[in-house]
Design a protein around this motif. Structure first.
Motif, PDB file in Angstrom:
ATOM      1  N   GLU A  50       0.842  -1.194   0.000  1.00 54.48           N
ATOM      2  CA  GLU A  50       0.000   0.000   0.000  1.00 54.48           C
ATOM      3  C   GLU A  50       0.879   1.247   0.000  1.00 54.48           C
ATOM      4  N   PHE A  51       0.295   2.359  -0.402  1.00 58.91           N
ATOM      5  CA  PHE A  51       1.005   3.640  -0.415  1.00 58.91           C
ATOM      6  C   PHE A  51       2.349   3.489  -1.122  1.00 58.91           C
ATOM      7  N   SER A  52       2.305   3.089  -2.360  1.00 57.57           N
ATOM      8  CA  SER A  52       3.534   2.718  -3.051  1.00 57.57           C
ATOM      9  C   SER A  52       3.633   3.379  -4.418  1.00 57.57           C
ATOM     10  N   ASN A  53       4.788   3.174  -5.028  1.00 55.50           N
ATOM     11  CA  ASN A  53       4.981   3.515  -6.429  1.00 55.50           C
ATOM     12  C   ASN A  53       5.850   2.440  -7.052  1.00 55.50           C
ATOM     13  N   PRO A  54       5.941   2.375  -8.381  1.00 54.58           N
ATOM     14  CA  PRO A  54       6.654   1.269  -9.026  1.00 54.58           C
ATOM     15  C   PRO A  54       8.143   1.187  -8.705  1.00 54.58           C
ATOM     16  N   THR A  55       8.721   2.239  -8.129  1.00 54.19           N
ATOM     17  CA  THR A  55      10.153   2.189  -7.818  1.00 54.19           C
ATOM     18  C   THR A  55      10.449   1.654  -6.417  1.00 54.19           C
ATOM     19  N   ASN A  56       9.415   1.351  -5.631  1.00 50.39           N
ATOM     20  CA  ASN A  56       9.663   0.944  -4.251  1.00 50.39           C
ATOM     21  C   ASN A  56      10.513  -0.321  -4.136  1.00 50.39           C
ATOM     22  N   TRP A  57      10.208  -1.312  -4.954  1.00 49.36           N
ATOM     23  CA  TRP A  57      11.013  -2.532  -4.921  1.00 49.36           C
ATOM     24  C   TRP A  57      12.456  -2.234  -5.326  1.00 49.36           C
ATOM     25  N   ILE A  58      12.642  -1.228  -6.151  1.00 50.11           N
ATOM     26  CA  ILE A  58      13.985  -0.899  -6.643  1.00 50.11           C
ATOM     27  C   ILE A  58      14.755  -0.105  -5.605  1.00 50.11           C
ATOM     28  N   ARG A  59      14.155   0.970  -5.109  1.00 47.20           N
ATOM     29  CA  ARG A  59      14.852   1.857  -4.177  1.00 47.20           C
ATOM     30  C   ARG A  59      14.880   1.307  -2.758  1.00 47.20           C
ATOM     31  N   THR A  60      13.751   0.803  -2.282  1.00 49.19           N
ATOM     32  CA  THR A  60      13.631   0.412  -0.890  1.00 49.19           C
ATOM     33  C   THR A  60      13.745  -1.096  -0.697  1.00 49.19           C
ATOM     34  N   GLY A  61      13.251  -1.868  -1.635  1.00 48.66           N
ATOM     35  CA  GLY A  61      13.260  -3.317  -1.520  1.00 48.66           C
ATOM     36  C   GLY A  61      14.553  -3.978  -1.936  1.00 48.66           C
ATOM     37  N   ASN A  62      15.530  -3.173  -2.405  1.00 42.41           N
ATOM     38  CA  ASN A  62      16.868  -3.701  -2.711  1.00 42.41           C
ATOM     39  C   ASN A  62      16.824  -4.826  -3.730  1.00 42.41           C
ATOM     40  N   ALA A  63      15.844  -4.777  -4.643  1.00 40.40           N
ATOM     41  CA  ALA A  63      15.648  -5.893  -5.573  1.00 40.40           C
ATOM     42  C   ALA A  63      16.763  -6.012  -6.603  1.00 40.40           C
ATOM     43  N   ILE A  64      17.244  -4.890  -7.130  1.00 42.12           N
ATOM     44  CA  ILE A  64      18.220  -4.950  -8.216  1.00 42.12           C
ATOM     45  C   ILE A  64      19.523  -5.625  -7.782  1.00 42.12           C
ATOM     46  N   PRO A  65      20.121  -5.254  -6.640  1.00 40.25           N
ATOM     47  CA  PRO A  65      21.327  -5.982  -6.216  1.00 40.25           C
ATOM     48  C   PRO A  65      21.087  -7.475  -6.028  1.00 40.25           C
ATOM     49  N   ALA A  66      19.918  -7.849  -5.511  1.00 37.68           N
ATOM     50  CA  ALA A  66      19.618  -9.270  -5.308  1.00 37.68           C
ATOM     51  C   ALA A  66      19.577 -10.009  -6.646  1.00 37.68           C
ATOM     52  N   ILE A  67      18.952  -9.383  -7.655  1.00 38.95           N
ATOM     53  CA  ILE A  67      18.877 -10.021  -8.969  1.00 38.95           C
ATOM     54  C   ILE A  67      20.247 -10.038  -9.639  1.00 38.95           C
ATOM     55  N   ASP A  68      20.957  -8.916  -9.566  1.00 43.03           N
ATOM     56  CA  ASP A  68      22.292  -8.841 -10.158  1.00 43.03           C
ATOM     57  C   ASP A  68      23.235  -9.880  -9.557  1.00 43.03           C
ATOM     58  N   ASN A  69      23.151 -10.055  -8.245  1.00 44.69           N
ATOM     59  CA  ASN A  69      24.016 -11.041  -7.586  1.00 44.69           C
ATOM     60  C   ASN A  69      23.721 -12.448  -8.093  1.00 44.69           C
ATOM     61  N   TYR A  70      22.440 -12.745  -8.273  1.00 46.02           N
ATOM     62  CA  TYR A  70      22.090 -14.051  -8.821  1.00 46.02           C
ATOM     63  C   TYR A  70      22.627 -14.193 -10.249  1.00 46.02           C
ATOM     64  N   ALA A  71      22.437 -13.141 -11.055  1.00 49.29           N
ATOM     65  CA  ALA A  71      22.888 -13.196 -12.446  1.00 49.29           C
ATOM     66  C   ALA A  71      24.406 -13.381 -12.524  1.00 49.29           C
ATOM     67  N   LYS A  72      25.159 -12.683 -11.680  1.00 53.80           N
ATOM     68  CA  LYS A  72      26.622 -12.808 -11.700  1.00 53.80           C
ATOM     69  C   LYS A  72      27.068 -14.218 -11.369  1.00 53.80           C
ATOM     70  N   ALA A  73      26.321 -14.877 -10.492  1.00 52.96           N
ATOM     71  CA  ALA A  73      26.672 -16.246 -10.110  1.00 52.96           C
ATOM     72  C   ALA A  73      26.218 -17.279 -11.137  1.00 52.96           C
ATOM     73  N   HIS A  74      25.467 -16.843 -12.156  1.00 47.03           N
ATOM     74  CA  HIS A  74      24.933 -17.779 -13.145  1.00 47.03           C
ATOM     75  C   HIS A  74      25.192 -17.293 -14.572  1.00 47.03           C
ATOM     76  N   GLY A  75      26.367 -16.724 -14.777  1.00 42.18           N
ATOM     77  CA  GLY A  75      26.765 -16.342 -16.127  1.00 42.18           C
ATOM     78  C   GLY A  75      25.902 -15.292 -16.784  1.00 42.18           C
ATOM     79  N   GLY A  76      25.279 -14.414 -15.983  1.00 39.91           N
ATOM     80  CA  GLY A  76      24.433 -13.359 -16.538  1.00 39.91           C
ATOM     81  C   GLY A  76      22.989 -13.767 -16.733  1.00 39.91           C
ATOM     82  N   GLN A  77      22.665 -15.012 -16.425  1.00 43.74           N
ATOM     83  CA  GLN A  77      21.305 -15.498 -16.622  1.00 43.74           C
ATOM     84  C   GLN A  77      20.432 -15.170 -15.416  1.00 43.74           C
ATOM     85  N   ALA A  78      19.252 -14.645 -15.680  1.00 43.94           N
ATOM     86  CA  ALA A  78      18.241 -14.352 -14.658  1.00 43.94           C
ATOM     87  C   ALA A  78      16.935 -14.063 -15.378  1.00 43.94           C
TER      88      ALA A  78
END
Length: 463
Positions: A216-244
């Motif tokens: 609630e009370f959100s915008n589409p960037t919340n997962w990016i800025r506050t939920g730290n989603a991009i580093p989590a996905i990038d870390n997975y991709a780095k460990a799997h040859g860029g695949q995600a």
């Protein structure tokens, strides 16, 4: 219904920069505000002390009670707000009254302090609100969002052809404007994450996709800025040859305070937007798979409710979901209030979006699985029974908690949903975190589930 071990959440998510969730900054702002407000009020005249100061205090209390009553009546929050929030709401309204009622006969410097006290008391209320939900962990994060600073690795869609046939170290985030022809839902700009593997070759590979829904009370960037989603996905991709998988950060509300619960109703056809607008657009524009076995939904709080709801109502579109701290079903208060507010009084619509009702009517599912993440307050938390239920300010975590009194929001909602899912052949894993209903909890839960999500969606592996 396997229950995974409880992880130690309390040692995670220390913010980078000046903390807004604890430490010296919030305390310093509150002390400064109190000092300025006391000086602004002053001793003045007997009439001022005996009449206008009490009047200002009364105005503040009335404003706080009205705000709390309105929030409760409209079902604007899934959790009980801390008592300190209402105290600062009263102080803020009272400071406005002090400035207005005492402006005429005050010295110029006291007038100035009276005016300065208003935004400072408002800031204190916002700081408590932020501490409650863990929305912004640091001053730097808040400033970046409020000033619309650049998102991590953001590029424009026009730049994508120039990145074709490369292998960047990290994925790229692209703003998108999905059409609304299928839903008529007015939405804000949304974003898509393209992993490094998407750029290899002359043509984009067919990758799985995940829809990310905030609370609630959100915008589409919340997962990016506050939920730290991009580093989590990038870390997975780095460990799997860029695949995600490809990740789509959607707008399920259309505006900050429009709680749609991802259903179709008077607040907008949010469900149709996600299923009829966003998903087809992503498939056509970014060549993702259209197979439901390659599509998932992840959400926190209200978004967690959306995640299971989208999966069980549309198994032909999504077969994987992660429900992080969601409710029993879409809600905006009691069942009667929810039917009126979300569905315009249509009880049949309530049945059509209630996950347990939908699962029971559908019967056995095939190939659908969900991951439920719940939070429990630390058993040794000495503050949990206090009126504001706050954590020690040293800890850089929000202190949100779940309301036990509402039939949708009470503790045990996720285990009950998990049991209902197992009964209709939906795979279910349940993990309980020691912590609070905050964005830090959501970020940790998503990061932990990332390998499971990628595996469930048949993300390609490197040789």
């Amino acid at each position: 219904m396997p229950r995974l071990p409880d992880p130690d959440f309390s040692r995670w998510s220390h913010p980078h920069g000046t903390s807004l969730l604890g430490g010296w900054f919030p305390v310093s702002v509150e002390i400064l505000t109190i000092v300025i407000l006391v000086i602004a009020i002053g001793w003045r005249t007997r009439r001022w002390r005996l009449v206008w100061v009490p009047v200002s205090a009364t105005i503040g209390v009335i404003a706080a009670v009205a705000a709390r009553t309105y929030m409760n009546s409209e079902g604007l929050a899934s959790d009980p707000a801390p008592f300190e929030l209402w105290v600062w709401t009263a102080v803020c309204a009272g400071s406005v009254a002090v400035a207005v009622l005492g402006f005429r006969h005050a010295h110029w410097w006291r007038r100035g302090l009276s005016l300065i006290a208003i935004p400072l008391t408002l800031l204190c209320a916002l700081l408590v609100l932020n501490e409650w939900v863990g929305y912004y962990p640091s001053v730097q994060k808040a400033w970046g969002d409020l000033t619309a600073g650049p998102l991590p690795d953001q590029v424009d869609a026009k730049d994508l052809p120039g990145l074709r046939n490369t292998h960047p170290d990290t994925g790229k985030l692209v703003p998108i404007d999905a059409p609304d022809g299928g839903s008529g839902f007015r939405h804000r700009r949304e974003y898509i994450y393209l992993p490094p593997a998407w750029f290899t070759g002359t043509v984009a590979p067919t990758l799985p996709a995940v829809m990310m829904v905030a609370g609630e009370f959100s915008n589409p960037t919340n997962w990016i800025r506050t939920g730290n989603a991009i580093p989590a996905i990038d870390n997975y991709a780095k460990a799997h040859g860029g695949q995600a998988p490809v990740f789509v950060f959607v707008d399920s509300s259309g505006s900050f305070n429009n709680d749609t619960e991802c259903v179709n109703g008077p607040r907008g056809n949010a469900a149709d937007h996600l299923t009829k607008d966003v998903r087809p657009y992503v498939v056509s524009q970014f060549r993702t798979s259209s197979d439901p076995a390659n599509w998932g939904v992840v959400g926190w709080s209200m978004g967690g409710t959306c995640a299971i709801d989208l999966a069980v109502t549309h198994p032909e579109l999504f077969t994987t979901f992660e429900d992080i701290g969601g409710d029993r079903g879409p809600n905006s208060g009691t069942k009667e209030q929810t039917i009126n507010r979300l569905y315009g009084g249509n009880a049949a619509s309530w049945d059509a979006y209630d996950p347990r009702t939908v699962m029971a009517r559908h019967g056995p599912y095939s190939g659908v699985a969900g991951y439920f993440d719940d939070s429990q307050e630390p058993p040794d938390d000495k503050t949990k029974d206090l009126p504001d239920r706050r954590q020690d300010r040293i800890a850089p975590l929000g202190f949100g908690g779940n309301d036990d009194n509402n039939q949708f929001r009470e503790k045990g909602a996720l285990p009950d949903l998990c049991a209902a899912a197992v009964a209709v052949n939906i795979g279910c894993s349940l993990r309980v975190y020691t912590g609070y209903h905050t964005w830090q909890f959501a970020a940790r839960a998503f990061s932990d589930a990332m390998p499971w999500i990628a595996q469930r969606l048949h993300t390609p592996t490197t040789s």
